[in-house]
Design an enzyme around this catalytic site. Sequence first.
Site, short mmCIF file in Angstrom:
data_model
loop_
_atom_site.label_atom_id
_atom_site.label_comp_id
_atom_site.label_asym_id
_atom_site.label_seq_id
_atom_site.Cartn_x
_atom_site.Cartn_y
_atom_site.Cartn_z
N HIS A 1 0.72 -1.17 -0.08
CA HIS A 1 -0.06 -0.07 0.01
C HIS A 1 0.89 1.24 -0.14
O HIS A 1 1.93 1.34 0.69
CB HIS A 1 -0.98 0.05 1.14
N ASP A 2 0.36 2.17 -0.86
CA ASP A 2 0.89 3.72 -0.80
C ASP A 2 2.21 3.69 -1.44
O ASP A 2 3.00 4.63 -1.36
CB ASP A 2 1.14 4.22 0.66
N GLY B 1 5.07 -1.09 2.72
CA GLY B 1 4.20 0.19 2.75
C GLY B 1 4.90 1.47 2.31
O GLY B 1 6.12 1.57 3.03
#
Length: 262
Positions: A121-122, A139
Amino acid sequence: MTQIHPTALVDPAAELAEGVVVGAYSIIGPHVRVGAATEIGPHCVVEGHTTIGRSNRILQFASIGAPPQDKKYAGEPTRLEIGDGNTFREFVTVNTGTVQDAGVTRIGSDNWIMAYVHIAHDCQLGDHIILANSVQLAGHVHLGDWVFLGGLTGVHQFVRVGAHAMTAFQSRLAQDVPPFVTAGGNPSEAQSINAEGLRRRGYSSERIALVKQMYRLLYRKGLTLDAARQQIDALRGEVPEADTDIALMQTFLAQASRGIVR
C-alpha cells in the site's frame, strides 16, 4: 474489439476500453477501469478502485488492487493507479493505498515487474523500473525512474530509492539509496555507481565522471552528510549537462529522513 473469455467474471460496472483482453477464469471488479490494448491473462484478480492505462500485460495468477495489508484499513475507497506499457509477471501482488498516506498506490509506465513481486500500500513507483523476481516492497516505499532491484531484495517501509539506483541479489534496504548508487548486502551498503546503466541511457563519459565525483564525496572522503552536500553543490557548472544530476541528488538527500545506506 474487447475479448473476454467466456469463463471470466467481469462486473458490468467495470470499464474496459477497446482492445482489452481478459483471460480464462479472471475476475474484474466493479470499480476497475482498464485502458486500451491491455491484456489480462488467465486466473487474475483485478479489484478495488483500480485504474490501469494502455498496453499493459498482466500475466496469470496476478492480484491487482487488493485491499492493503494494514490492520488500520477500514474499507475506505483508496486507489491503485497504473500507467501505460507495464508488464506484471506471474503471482505479482499490488495493493491499494491507505488514508494514512495519500490514499493511492501509483505505478508509472514502462515498468517490468517480475514474478512474485509484492508492491504494498501507498508505494509510489516511477517509470522504466525493473523489479526482479521476488522483490518485496513494504508500505510507503518510493522508487525513482530507472531503478533496478535485484532478485529477493526486501525494502523496509518508507524507504526511498533514487533514480538510476540499483541493488544486488538478496539486498536488504532499511535506509534510503541515493540516485545513481549501487547497493548490496544484508544490511545493504553502498558499493559503486550504476555506471553501466547510465551509459545505456546515453550519459556522456564526462557526465558519468561527475556522478562518480558525487559518490566519492558521499562515501569516500569521510565527510559528514552536510559537508558532502556542500561540496556536491560546488560542482555545479563543471559539466553543465550534469547540473540536473546534482539537483536530483541534492533534492533526494534533503529528504532522506531515514538516513542513507553507508
